[in-house]
Design a protein around this motif. Sequence first.
Motif, PDB file in Angstrom:
ATOM      1  N   LEU A 146       0.813  -1.224   0.000  1.00  0.00           N
ATOM      2  CA  LEU A 146       0.000   0.000   0.000  1.00  0.00           C
ATOM      3  C   LEU A 146       0.845   1.272   0.000  1.00  0.00           C
ATOM      4  O   LEU A 146       0.312   2.375  -0.078  1.00  0.00           O
ATOM      5  N   THR A 147       2.167   1.104   0.077  1.00  0.00           N
ATOM      6  CA  THR A 147       3.041   2.272   0.241  1.00  0.00           C
ATOM      7  C   THR A 147       2.956   3.225  -0.942  1.00  0.00           C
ATOM      8  O   THR A 147       2.897   4.444  -0.769  1.00  0.00           O
ATOM      9  N   GLY A 148       2.969   2.703  -2.155  1.00  0.00           N
ATOM     10  CA  GLY A 148       2.931   3.559  -3.336  1.00  0.00           C
ATOM     11  C   GLY A 148       1.685   4.416  -3.392  1.00  0.00           C
ATOM     12  O   GLY A 148       1.749   5.619  -3.664  1.00  0.00           O
ATOM     13  N   ARG A 149       0.530   3.802  -3.144  1.00  0.00           N
ATOM     14  CA  ARG A 149      -0.736   4.547  -3.168  1.00  0.00           C
ATOM     15  C   ARG A 149      -0.773   5.583  -2.050  1.00  0.00           C
ATOM     16  O   ARG A 149      -1.264   6.699  -2.236  1.00  0.00           O
ATOM     17  N   LEU A 150      -0.231   5.219  -0.889  1.00  0.00           N
ATOM     18  CA  LEU A 150      -0.229   6.167   0.227  1.00  0.00           C
ATOM     19  C   LEU A 150       0.671   7.357  -0.078  1.00  0.00           C
ATOM     20  O   LEU A 150       0.311   8.508   0.179  1.00  0.00           O
ATOM     21  N   LYS A 151       1.838   7.100  -0.654  1.00  0.00           N
ATOM     22  CA  LYS A 151       2.746   8.195  -0.992  1.00  0.00           C
ATOM     23  C   LYS A 151       2.126   9.122  -2.037  1.00  0.00           C
ATOM     24  O   LYS A 151       2.344  10.345  -2.004  1.00  0.00           O
ATOM     25  N   TYR A 152       1.359   8.564  -2.948  1.00  0.00           N
ATOM     26  CA  TYR A 152       0.671   9.401  -3.935  1.00  0.00           C
ATOM     27  C   TYR A 152      -0.327  10.321  -3.238  1.00  0.00           C
ATOM     28  O   TYR A 152      -0.394  11.520  -3.537  1.00  0.00           O
ATOM     29  N   VAL A 170       6.442  -0.842   6.449  1.00  0.00           N
ATOM     30  CA  VAL A 170       7.037   0.463   6.183  1.00  0.00           C
ATOM     31  C   VAL A 170       6.513   1.460   7.212  1.00  0.00           C
ATOM     32  O   VAL A 170       5.301   1.589   7.402  1.00  0.00           O
ATOM     33  N   MET A 171       7.442   2.126   7.885  1.00  0.00           N
ATOM     34  CA  MET A 171       7.061   3.162   8.833  1.00  0.00           C
ATOM     35  C   MET A 171       7.300   4.520   8.198  1.00  0.00           C
ATOM     36  O   MET A 171       8.420   4.847   7.803  1.00  0.00           O
ATOM     37  N   LEU A 172       6.240   5.310   8.075  1.00  0.00           N
ATOM     38  CA  LEU A 172       6.322   6.646   7.512  1.00  0.00           C
ATOM     39  C   LEU A 172       6.044   7.659   8.615  1.00  0.00           C
ATOM     40  O   LEU A 172       5.019   7.578   9.299  1.00  0.00           O
ATOM     41  N   SER A 173       6.962   8.597   8.769  1.00  0.00           N
ATOM     42  CA  SER A 173       6.772   9.688   9.724  1.00  0.00           C
ATOM     43  C   SER A 173       6.314  10.911   8.932  1.00  0.00           C
ATOM     44  O   SER A 173       7.038  11.386   8.050  1.00  0.00           O
ATOM     45  N   LEU A 174       5.136  11.420   9.259  1.00  0.00           N
ATOM     46  CA  LEU A 174       4.506  12.460   8.451  1.00  0.00           C
ATOM     47  C   LEU A 174       4.269  13.737   9.239  1.00  0.00           C
ATOM     48  O   LEU A 174       3.998  13.704  10.443  1.00  0.00           O
ATOM     49  N   LEU A 175       4.351  14.857   8.537  1.00  0.00           N
ATOM     50  CA  LEU A 175       3.901  16.144   9.054  1.00  0.00           C
ATOM     51  C   LEU A 175       2.679  16.531   8.243  1.00  0.00           C
ATOM     52  O   LEU A 175       2.774  16.807   7.040  1.00  0.00           O
ATOM     53  N   THR A 189      -8.134   5.604   6.131  1.00  0.00           N
ATOM     54  CA  THR A 189      -9.088   4.562   6.536  1.00  0.00           C
ATOM     55  C   THR A 189      -9.609   3.798   5.328  1.00  0.00           C
ATOM     56  O   THR A 189      -9.708   2.562   5.338  1.00  0.00           O
ATOM     57  N   GLU A 190      -9.917   4.524   4.258  1.00  0.00           N
ATOM     58  CA  GLU A 190     -10.413   3.877   3.036  1.00  0.00           C
ATOM     59  C   GLU A 190      -9.315   3.025   2.397  1.00  0.00           C
ATOM     60  O   GLU A 190      -9.574   1.896   1.948  1.00  0.00           O
ATOM     61  N   LEU A 191      -8.095   3.552   2.348  1.00  0.00           N
ATOM     62  CA  LEU A 191      -6.984   2.838   1.706  1.00  0.00           C
ATOM     63  C   LEU A 191      -6.689   1.518   2.394  1.00  0.00           C
ATOM     64  O   LEU A 191      -6.367   0.516   1.737  1.00  0.00           O
TER      65      LEU A 191
END
Length: 219
Positions: A146-152, A170-175, A189-191
């Motif tokens: 799901l990483t690619g779709r999330l990054k998009y 994969v751990m993504l730290s986001l602002l 939630t949908e993804l």
Amino acid sequence: MNESCRTVYGYSTGEVSVKKSRFIASIYPVSSEEEALRFIEQVKKEHSSARHNCYAYVIGSKDEIKRLSDDGEPAKTAGLPILDLIVQEGLHNILIVVTRYFGGTLLGTGGLVHAYQSAAKEGLRNAEVIEKTLGFKSDILIDYTLTGRLKYTIAQMGIYLLKEEYQDKVMLSLLIPAEVFSSFSRSLTELTAGRLSLSREEELWYAVINNELVIFDNN
């Protein structure tokens, strides 16, 4: 809660001369009244031989604290014009001190108002005015698939990827800007078909300055 805050980045100064009187503006970003008072004392020490050190400051994204001082000048001729300028410019978390070295000629109330505000304007012309934005830091642990779709989605919504680590997942730290937090939460939630929800782990303020992300310790 205001989601953005217009302020200055770093110290700046400016000077005007009126009938041989020097008016020197010193401008600082401040996040508390205690910090503002420390800078005022610092300016007074630096200009200990000056006749007046007049100031105004506004603290809080909703202008919770407003203070001013004419420091011996006639009432409403120094501090108030400085404060009016701060408000007119929509600035927050800012201190402006205008130091006057008397040149021997009285300026009158109108002349003083113009001189103090002109010095403050000159200081602001030399300042770097920035827009600080409220955001939330969140860490997300997600499947590789799901990483690619999330990054998009992150890129489309203007979310900042601070760090990524690859292990079993994969751990993504986001602002995440506050204004898109709710919509991004729904997208996440949908993804993930409801398997992941978003939490506000840390509230912080940030700005993009010279194309670089700057995160502040406080507002």
